[in-house]
Write a protein that holds these residues in place. Structure first.
Motif, PDB file in Angstrom:
ATOM      1  N   TYR A 182       0.813  -1.444  -0.036  1.00  0.00           N
ATOM      2  CA  TYR A 182      -0.008  -0.087  -0.051  1.00  0.00           C
ATOM      3  C   TYR A 182       0.904   1.186   0.001  1.00  0.00           C
ATOM      4  O   TYR A 182       0.482   2.300  -0.232  1.00  0.00           O
ATOM      5  CB  TYR A 182      -0.859   0.010   1.013  1.00  0.00           C
ATOM      6  CG  TYR A 182      -0.445   0.683   2.242  1.00  0.00           C
ATOM      7  CD1 TYR A 182      -0.774   1.791   2.942  1.00  0.00           C
ATOM      8  CD2 TYR A 182       0.044  -0.330   3.470  1.00  0.00           C
ATOM      9  CE1 TYR A 182      -0.167   2.240   4.246  1.00  0.00           C
ATOM     10  CE2 TYR A 182       0.592  -0.156   4.730  1.00  0.00           C
ATOM     11  CZ  TYR A 182       0.226   1.248   4.988  1.00  0.00           C
ATOM     12  OH  TYR A 182       0.928   1.558   6.224  1.00  0.00           O
ATOM     13  N   LYS A 183       2.101   1.140   0.286  1.00  0.00           N
ATOM     14  CA  LYS A 183       2.951   2.270   0.046  1.00  0.00           C
ATOM     15  C   LYS A 183       4.096   2.093  -1.063  1.00  0.00           C
ATOM     16  O   LYS A 183       4.514   3.010  -1.649  1.00  0.00           O
ATOM     17  CB  LYS A 183       3.884   2.540   1.545  1.00  0.00           C
ATOM     18  CG  LYS A 183       2.906   3.090   2.672  1.00  0.00           C
ATOM     19  CD  LYS A 183       3.790   3.405   3.868  1.00  0.00           C
ATOM     20  CE  LYS A 183       3.243   4.209   4.830  1.00  0.00           C
ATOM     21  NZ  LYS A 183       3.632   4.208   6.017  1.00  0.00           N
ATOM     22  N   ARG A 184       4.366   0.907  -1.447  1.00  0.00           N
ATOM     23  CA  ARG A 184       5.441   0.585  -2.077  1.00  0.00           C
ATOM     24  C   ARG A 184       4.840   0.263  -3.484  1.00  0.00           C
ATOM     25  O   ARG A 184       6.051   0.012  -4.595  1.00  0.00           O
ATOM     26  CB  ARG A 184       6.358  -0.402  -1.629  1.00  0.00           C
ATOM     27  CG  ARG A 184       7.058   0.047  -0.353  1.00  0.00           C
ATOM     28  CD  ARG A 184       7.517  -1.079   0.530  1.00  0.00           C
ATOM     29  NE  ARG A 184       8.461  -2.048  -0.363  1.00  0.00           N
ATOM     30  CZ  ARG A 184       8.936  -3.332   0.238  1.00  0.00           C
ATOM     31  NH1 ARG A 184       8.691  -3.759   1.377  1.00  0.00           N
ATOM     32  NH2 ARG A 184       9.738  -4.173  -0.598  1.00  0.00           N
ATOM     33  N   ASP A 185       3.827  -0.151  -3.867  1.00  0.00           N
ATOM     34  CA  ASP A 185       3.307  -0.807  -5.281  1.00  0.00           C
ATOM     35  C   ASP A 185       3.673   0.283  -6.160  1.00  0.00           C
ATOM     36  O   ASP A 185       3.744   1.638  -6.049  1.00  0.00           O
ATOM     37  CB  ASP A 185       1.934  -1.138  -5.192  1.00  0.00           C
ATOM     38  CG  ASP A 185       1.760  -2.489  -4.679  1.00  0.00           C
ATOM     39  OD1 ASP A 185       2.806  -3.361  -4.552  1.00  0.00           O
ATOM     40  OD2 ASP A 185       0.406  -2.744  -4.322  1.00  0.00           O
ATOM     41  N   ALA A 186       3.750   0.110  -7.613  1.00  0.00           N
ATOM     42  CA  ALA A 186       3.889   0.878  -8.581  1.00  0.00           C
ATOM     43  C   ALA A 186       2.708   1.978  -8.620  1.00  0.00           C
ATOM     44  O   ALA A 186       2.872   3.032  -8.929  1.00  0.00           O
ATOM     45  CB  ALA A 186       4.155   0.466 -10.040  1.00  0.00           C
ATOM     46  N   ASP A 187       1.509   1.418  -8.363  1.00  0.00           N
ATOM     47  CA  ASP A 187       0.263   2.138  -8.370  1.00  0.00           C
ATOM     48  C   ASP A 187      -0.362   1.739  -6.687  1.00  0.00           C
ATOM     49  O   ASP A 187      -1.175   1.057  -6.757  1.00  0.00           O
ATOM     50  CB  ASP A 187      -0.578   1.821  -9.535  1.00  0.00           C
ATOM     51  CG  ASP A 187      -1.805   2.989  -9.326  1.00  0.00           C
ATOM     52  OD1 ASP A 187      -1.698   3.787  -8.397  1.00  0.00           O
ATOM     53  OD2 ASP A 187      -2.642   2.565 -10.293  1.00  0.00           O
ATOM     54  N   PRO A 188       0.152   2.565  -5.931  1.00  0.00           N
ATOM     55  CA  PRO A 188      -0.440   2.192  -4.590  1.00  0.00           C
ATOM     56  C   PRO A 188      -1.904   2.679  -4.241  1.00  0.00           C
ATOM     57  O   PRO A 188      -2.522   2.123  -3.257  1.00  0.00           O
ATOM     58  CB  PRO A 188       0.522   3.074  -3.510  1.00  0.00           C
ATOM     59  CG  PRO A 188       1.033   4.101  -4.361  1.00  0.00           C
ATOM     60  CD  PRO A 188       1.493   3.618  -5.682  1.00  0.00           C
ATOM     61  N   TRP A 189      -2.385   3.749  -5.243  1.00  0.00           N
ATOM     62  CA  TRP A 189      -3.643   3.950  -4.985  1.00  0.00           C
ATOM     63  C   TRP A 189      -4.594   2.873  -5.047  1.00  0.00           C
ATOM     64  O   TRP A 189      -5.713   2.818  -4.516  1.00  0.00           O
ATOM     65  CB  TRP A 189      -3.838   5.083  -6.222  1.00  0.00           C
ATOM     66  CG  TRP A 189      -5.260   6.013  -6.344  1.00  0.00           C
ATOM     67  CD1 TRP A 189      -5.442   7.221  -5.874  1.00  0.00           C
ATOM     68  CD2 TRP A 189      -6.524   5.413  -6.552  1.00  0.00           C
ATOM     69  NE1 TRP A 189      -6.662   7.227  -5.890  1.00  0.00           N
ATOM     70  CE2 TRP A 189      -7.477   6.614  -6.490  1.00  0.00           C
ATOM     71  CE3 TRP A 189      -6.920   4.142  -6.974  1.00  0.00           C
ATOM     72  CZ2 TRP A 189      -8.839   6.280  -6.655  1.00  0.00           C
ATOM     73  CZ3 TRP A 189      -8.499   3.947  -7.631  1.00  0.00           C
ATOM     74  CH2 TRP A 189      -9.277   4.968  -7.174  1.00  0.00           C
ATOM     75  N   VAL A 190      -4.429   2.138  -6.266  1.00  0.00           N
ATOM     76  CA  VAL A 190      -5.104   0.764  -6.418  1.00  0.00           C
ATOM     77  C   VAL A 190      -5.110  -0.001  -5.283  1.00  0.00           C
ATOM     78  O   VAL A 190      -6.188  -0.706  -4.655  1.00  0.00           O
ATOM     79  CB  VAL A 190      -4.825   0.126  -7.651  1.00  0.00           C
ATOM     80  CG1 VAL A 190      -5.391  -1.312  -7.924  1.00  0.00           C
ATOM     81  CG2 VAL A 190      -4.895   0.803  -8.957  1.00  0.00           C
ATOM     82  N   THR A 191      -3.995  -0.227  -4.645  1.00  0.00           N
ATOM     83  CA  THR A 191      -3.907  -1.314  -3.408  1.00  0.00           C
ATOM     84  C   THR A 191      -4.792  -0.585  -2.215  1.00  0.00           C
ATOM     85  O   THR A 191      -5.230  -1.318  -1.559  1.00  0.00           O
ATOM     86  CB  THR A 191      -2.317  -1.337  -2.999  1.00  0.00           C
ATOM     87  OG1 THR A 191      -1.750  -1.725  -4.326  1.00  0.00           O
ATOM     88  CG2 THR A 191      -2.145  -2.323  -2.086  1.00  0.00           C
ATOM     89  N   ILE A 195      -7.732  -2.322  -0.246  1.00  0.00           N
ATOM     90  CA  ILE A 195      -8.039  -2.267   1.245  1.00  0.00           C
ATOM     91  C   ILE A 195      -9.170  -1.806   1.695  1.00  0.00           C
ATOM     92  O   ILE A 195     -10.181  -2.532   2.422  1.00  0.00           O
ATOM     93  CB  ILE A 195      -6.586  -1.966   1.843  1.00  0.00           C
ATOM     94  CG1 ILE A 195      -5.346  -2.711   1.513  1.00  0.00           C
ATOM     95  CG2 ILE A 195      -6.799  -1.939   3.299  1.00  0.00           C
ATOM     96  CD1 ILE A 195      -4.050  -1.990   1.646  1.00  0.00           C
ATOM     97  N   LEU A 196      -9.502  -0.676   1.290  1.00  0.00           N
ATOM     98  CA  LEU A 196     -10.633  -0.061   1.805  1.00  0.00           C
ATOM     99  C   LEU A 196     -12.133  -0.628   1.456  1.00  0.00           C
ATOM    100  O   LEU A 196     -12.955  -0.802   2.196  1.00  0.00           O
ATOM    101  CB  LEU A 196     -11.001   1.396   1.229  1.00  0.00           C
ATOM    102  CG  LEU A 196      -9.743   2.280   1.961  1.00  0.00           C
ATOM    103  CD1 LEU A 196     -10.106   3.910   1.290  1.00  0.00           C
ATOM    104  CD2 LEU A 196      -9.676   2.316   3.422  1.00  0.00           C
ATOM    105  N   GLU A 197     -11.987  -1.473   0.278  1.00  0.00           N
ATOM    106  CA  GLU A 197     -13.202  -2.226  -0.276  1.00  0.00           C
ATOM    107  C   GLU A 197     -13.368  -3.329   0.651  1.00  0.00           C
ATOM    108  O   GLU A 197     -14.644  -3.667   0.871  1.00  0.00           O
ATOM    109  CB  GLU A 197     -13.032  -2.464  -1.632  1.00  0.00           C
ATOM    110  CG  GLU A 197     -13.231  -1.454  -2.848  1.00  0.00           C
ATOM    111  CD  GLU A 197     -12.969  -1.853  -4.008  1.00  0.00           C
ATOM    112  OE1 GLU A 197     -12.737  -3.219  -4.278  1.00  0.00           O
ATOM    113  OE2 GLU A 197     -13.019  -0.951  -5.034  1.00  0.00           O
TER     114      GLU A 197
END
Length: 256
Positions: A182-191, A195-197
């Motif tokens: 959630y901080k390190r992915d190429a697109d953490p927005w998606v991660t 998580i929120l879902e």
């Protein structure tokens, strides 16, 4: 900083996420001005160590050394703590199944390590090895001052003032992959959105306006919301502080 409340249906609701206090940054004074308001219905969750390691709390004029020290937290480190580290090391060497986020061993010392960090890393596998030793930093010093100042407003450690870890909460509820990503992915927005879902009992109130977008875009805002959500779970499910040295040495509250 994030503020959540328990909605009438018993779920958690985000009502505000703020990176600043109006036009001012979150300095010690602005933070205390916002938090140090006596309220028996409020719980404050802090994503930082609220206690020092054992040696930092010690007032003995002469140190007896780790092996002879009778401080409960030091005794725990050299007995149960070492046992946990050795167990993980043996399982790693023997090729056993690993659910933890690492395979390295740490040399536990009471001036750097707390029992709760060892539990979260080596027993529960919720935090990476790099989290060990975090109780000795400028962040810890600031959190300690915050704890002492909040005491004047009626906030007591392990009561209505909790130490939490967003990464540990996410690892417990969503798995270590999500906690790392959630901080390190190429697109953490998606991660973060995924998580929120998964948290069906967490929503954003209408007055929170663009808070959800801020949370998805900013990792500090996301951590603040997860910290508040952890406090909500603590209150709803009645998590208890373990017995032993943890009351004084500190405890990171996370989903069981």
């Amino acid at each position: 900083m994030a503020e959540l409340r328990m909605a009438s249906n018993g779920t958690a609701e985000v009502i505000e996420v703020a990176t600043r206090s109006g036009r001012l940054p979150w300095t010690d004074d602005t933070l205390i001005g916002r938090l140090a308001i006596p309220d028996p219905e409020r719980v404050i969750a802090v994503d930082a160590p609220l206690t020092q390691a054992a040696c930092g709390r010690c007032d003995r004029p002469v140190c007896p050394g780790t092996e002879a020290c009778e401080e409960p937290a030091v005794v725990w480190l050299r007995t149960e703590g070492r046992g946990l580290v050795q167990k993980v090391g043996a399982e790693t060497i023997n090729g056993g199944p690993r659910a933890l986020q690492h395979g390295s061993q740490a040399r536990l010392v009471p001036y750097a390590h707390r029992a709760t960090d060892v539990v979260m890393t080596y027993q529960r596998g919720l935090l990476p090895l790099s989290s060990l030793g975090a109780a000795n930093s400028q962040i810890t010093a600031r959190a300690g001052q915050l704890r002492r100042r909040l005491r004047g407003a009626g906030y007591q450690l392990h009561g209505n003032l909790l130490e939490v870890s967003p990464a540990a909460t996410i690892a417990a509820l969503c798995g270590p992959r999500a906690a790392r990503g959630y901080k390190r992915d190429a697109d953490p927005w998606v991660t973060r959105a995924q998580i929120l879902e998964r948290f069906g009992d967490l929503s954003f109130a209408p007055q929170s306006r663009m808070a959800r977008e801020d949370v998805l875009r900013n990792d500090h805002c996301f951590d603040a919301v997860i910290s508040g959500y952890t406090a909500y779970l603590w209150a709803r499910e009645g998590w208890e502080l373990p017995t032993g040295c943890f009351a004084e040495d500190g405890w990171i509250f996370s989903p069981p």
